[in-house]
Design a protein around this motif. Structure first.
Motif, PDB file in Angstrom:
ATOM      1  N   LEU A   1      30.019  39.296  46.802  1.00 21.79           N
ATOM      2  CA  LEU A   1      30.226  39.083  45.370  1.00 21.79           C
ATOM      3  C   LEU A   1      29.656  37.747  44.929  1.00 21.79           C
ATOM      4  N   ALA A   2      29.094  37.731  43.730  1.00 21.21           N
ATOM      5  CA  ALA A   2      28.587  36.495  43.134  1.00 21.21           C
ATOM      6  C   ALA A   2      28.824  36.531  41.633  1.00 21.21           C
ATOM      7  N   PRO A   3      30.114  36.542  41.208  1.00 18.51           N
ATOM      8  CA  PRO A   3      30.385  36.556  39.769  1.00 18.51           C
ATOM      9  C   PRO A   3      29.919  35.245  39.150  1.00 18.51           C
ATOM     10  N   ARG A   4      29.427  35.343  37.942  1.00 17.73           N
ATOM     11  CA  ARG A   4      28.911  34.155  37.265  1.00 17.73           C
ATOM     12  C   ARG A   4      29.914  33.690  36.226  1.00 17.73           C
TER      13      ARG A   4
ATOM     14  N   GLY B   1      34.942  57.004  34.344  1.00 18.68           N
ATOM     15  CA  GLY B   1      33.676  56.893  33.628  1.00 18.68           C
ATOM     16  C   GLY B   1      32.617  56.224  34.475  1.00 18.68           C
ATOM     17  N   GLU B   2      31.432  56.147  33.942  1.00 11.85           N
ATOM     18  CA  GLU B   2      30.330  55.543  34.695  1.00 11.85           C
ATOM     19  C   GLU B   2      30.582  54.065  34.941  1.00 11.85           C
ATOM     20  N   LEU B   3      30.203  53.628  36.141  1.00 14.60           N
ATOM     21  CA  LEU B   3      30.299  52.230  36.536  1.00 14.60           C
ATOM     22  C   LEU B   3      28.892  51.735  36.838  1.00 14.60           C
ATOM     23  N   THR B   4      28.526  50.625  36.252  1.00 18.66           N
ATOM     24  CA  THR B   4      27.219  50.029  36.502  1.00 18.66           C
ATOM     25  C   THR B   4      27.403  48.845  37.438  1.00 18.66           C
ATOM     26  N   VAL B   5      26.756  48.928  38.592  1.00 20.34           N
ATOM     27  CA  VAL B   5      26.817  47.852  39.584  1.00 20.34           C
ATOM     28  C   VAL B   5      25.509  47.088  39.497  1.00 20.34           C
ATOM     29  N   VAL B   6      25.615  45.772  39.311  1.00 24.00           N
ATOM     30  CA  VAL B   6      24.447  44.901  39.204  1.00 24.00           C
ATOM     31  C   VAL B   6      24.479  43.915  40.364  1.00 24.00           C
ATOM     32  N   ALA B   7      23.325  43.707  40.969  1.00 22.01           N
ATOM     33  CA  ALA B   7      23.243  42.760  42.082  1.00 22.01           C
ATOM     34  C   ALA B   7      21.992  41.891  41.949  1.00 22.01           C
ATOM     35  N   VAL B   8      22.121  40.684  42.456  1.00 21.82           N
ATOM     36  CA  VAL B   8      21.014  39.734  42.555  1.00 21.82           C
ATOM     37  C   VAL B   8      21.049  39.181  43.975  1.00 21.82           C
TER      38      VAL B   8
ATOM     39  N   PRO C   1      33.636  39.741  35.376  1.00 19.71           N
ATOM     40  CA  PRO C   1      32.449  40.593  35.364  1.00 19.71           C
ATOM     41  C   PRO C   1      32.423  41.667  36.450  1.00 19.71           C
ATOM     42  N   ILE C   2      33.386  41.621  37.379  1.00 16.91           N
ATOM     43  CA  ILE C   2      33.355  42.567  38.503  1.00 16.91           C
ATOM     44  C   ILE C   2      34.671  43.358  38.514  1.00 16.91           C
ATOM     45  N   ALA C   3      34.768  44.271  37.555  1.00 21.62           N
ATOM     46  CA  ALA C   3      35.986  45.071  37.407  1.00 21.62           C
ATOM     47  C   ALA C   3      36.304  45.823  38.697  1.00 21.62           C
ATOM     48  N   ILE C   4      37.553  46.161  38.867  1.00 22.81           N
ATOM     49  CA  ILE C   4      38.099  46.939  39.977  1.00 22.81           C
ATOM     50  C   ILE C   4      38.068  46.141  41.279  1.00 22.81           C
ATOM     51  N   VAL C   5      36.899  45.711  41.714  1.00 19.45           N
ATOM     52  CA  VAL C   5      36.772  44.959  42.964  1.00 19.45           C
ATOM     53  C   VAL C   5      37.495  43.617  42.852  1.00 19.45           C
ATOM     54  N   VAL C   6      37.326  42.943  41.736  1.00 21.61           N
ATOM     55  CA  VAL C   6      38.117  41.759  41.392  1.00 21.61           C
ATOM     56  C   VAL C   6      39.188  42.318  40.452  1.00 21.61           C
ATOM     57  N   PRO C   7      40.385  42.584  40.980  1.00 17.98           N
ATOM     58  CA  PRO C   7      41.348  43.467  40.319  1.00 17.98           C
ATOM     59  C   PRO C   7      42.097  42.886  39.128  1.00 17.98           C
ATOM     60  N   CYS C   8      41.385  42.675  38.031  1.00 13.34           N
ATOM     61  CA  CYS C   8      42.014  42.164  36.815  1.00 13.34           C
ATOM     62  C   CYS C   8      43.010  43.167  36.231  1.00 13.34           C
ATOM     63  N   HIS C   9      42.906  44.434  36.635  1.00 12.91           N
ATOM     64  CA  HIS C   9      43.853  45.441  36.146  1.00 12.91           C
ATOM     65  C   HIS C   9      45.258  45.200  36.687  1.00 12.91           C
ATOM     66  N   ARG C  10      45.406  44.361  37.691  1.00 10.98           N
ATOM     67  CA  ARG C  10      46.715  44.082  38.284  1.00 10.98           C
ATOM     68  C   ARG C  10      47.469  42.975  37.558  1.00 10.98           C
ATOM     69  N   VAL C  11      46.942  42.498  36.441  1.00 13.10           N
ATOM     70  CA  VAL C  11      47.609  41.452  35.677  1.00 13.10           C
ATOM     71  C   VAL C  11      48.269  42.098  34.454  1.00 13.10           C
TER      72      VAL C  11
ATOM     73  N   THR D   1      26.909  40.919  41.076  1.00 14.18           N
ATOM     74  CA  THR D   1      27.222  39.981  39.997  1.00 14.18           C
ATOM     75  C   THR D   1      28.061  40.638  38.909  1.00 14.18           C
ATOM     76  N   HIS D   2      27.948  41.966  38.781  1.00 10.83           N
ATOM     77  CA  HIS D   2      28.693  42.696  37.759  1.00 10.83           C
ATOM     78  C   HIS D   2      29.057  44.084  38.257  1.00 10.83           C
ATOM     79  N   LEU D   3      30.229  44.539  37.874  1.00 13.86           N
ATOM     80  CA  LEU D   3      30.610  45.934  37.994  1.00 13.86           C
ATOM     81  C   LEU D   3      31.215  46.262  36.633  1.00 13.86           C
ATOM     82  N   LEU D   4      30.433  46.975  35.834  1.00 12.86           N
ATOM     83  CA  LEU D   4      30.755  47.172  34.427  1.00 12.86           C
ATOM     84  C   LEU D   4      31.194  48.598  34.138  1.00 12.86           C
ATOM     85  N   MET D   5      32.240  48.722  33.355  1.00 10.24           N
ATOM     86  CA  MET D   5      32.664  50.038  32.889  1.00 10.24           C
ATOM     87  C   MET D   5      31.836  50.409  31.668  1.00 10.24           C
TER      88      MET D   5
END
Length: 171
Positions: free
Chosen positions: A76-79, A14-21, A126-136, A26-30
């Motif tokens: 990366l700069a997750p908040r 699905g679409e991924l929204t990448v947000v940067a500052v 806030p940064i799905a895939i790149v910060v691999p929370c799916h591996r937990v 700061t975010h990679l959102l599904m």
């Protein structure tokens, strides 16, 4: 601090929204994530996909989904608070193709009783895939607790599955 900017990228999940500052993501959102913040809270103005860090993120995500990239190299700069930052740092240390349990991460933080708090922090990544929370995964090896949905988690873990005959799988 500069204003946030974003791009929307297509992907197999699905679409991924990448947000940067200020040039850091700061975010990679599904598109249908459970804890997706309201767009007006994080997105900012649309950016060109040719701008950095968006061009590099698009290239690396494409390579990841093609099975050609195992480690992301993105600014990366997750908040989040200190505890969330510590959990997200542990997530980045989980090797491609491997999993950890919430208890494993809690023990790595020095207190096995933190497993539930680790789960909450993992779900707020806030940064799905790149910060691999799916591996937990759950302590029994089950696929539990993925804000992007269990079908996406299954897809991502299957994508990272080593070829038949490789040892070391934890799920």
């Amino acid at each position: 601090m500069s204003a946030a900017r974003h791009v929307v990228l297509p992907s197999p999940i699905g679409e991924l929204t990448v947000v940067a500052v200020d040039g850091a993501i700061t975010h990679l959102l599904m598109d249908a994530a459970k804890y997706r913040p309201a767009d007006h809270e994080v997105l900012g103005a649309p950016a060109s996909p040719d701008e950095e860090p968006f061009a590099t993120a698009a290239h690396q995500l494409g390579a990841y989904f093609a099975g050609e990239l195992r480690d992301f190299a993105l600014p990366l700069a997750p908040r989040g608070d200190d505890f969330h930052q510590r959990v997200w740092a542990l997530l980045r240390d989980i090797p491609y193709g491997e999993t950890r349990t919430y208890g494993d991460l809690a023990r790595a933080l020095g207190d096995r009783n933190l497993a539930q708090a680790v789960g909450t922090a993992n779900g707020r990544n806030p940064i799905a895939i790149v910060v691999p929370c799916h591996r937990v995964i759950g302590s029994d090896g089950s696929l539990v607790g993925y804000a992007g949905g269990l079908e996406r988690k299954r897809f991502l873990l299957a994508l990272e599955e080593p070829p038949a005959g490789d040892a070391g799988r934890l799920f």
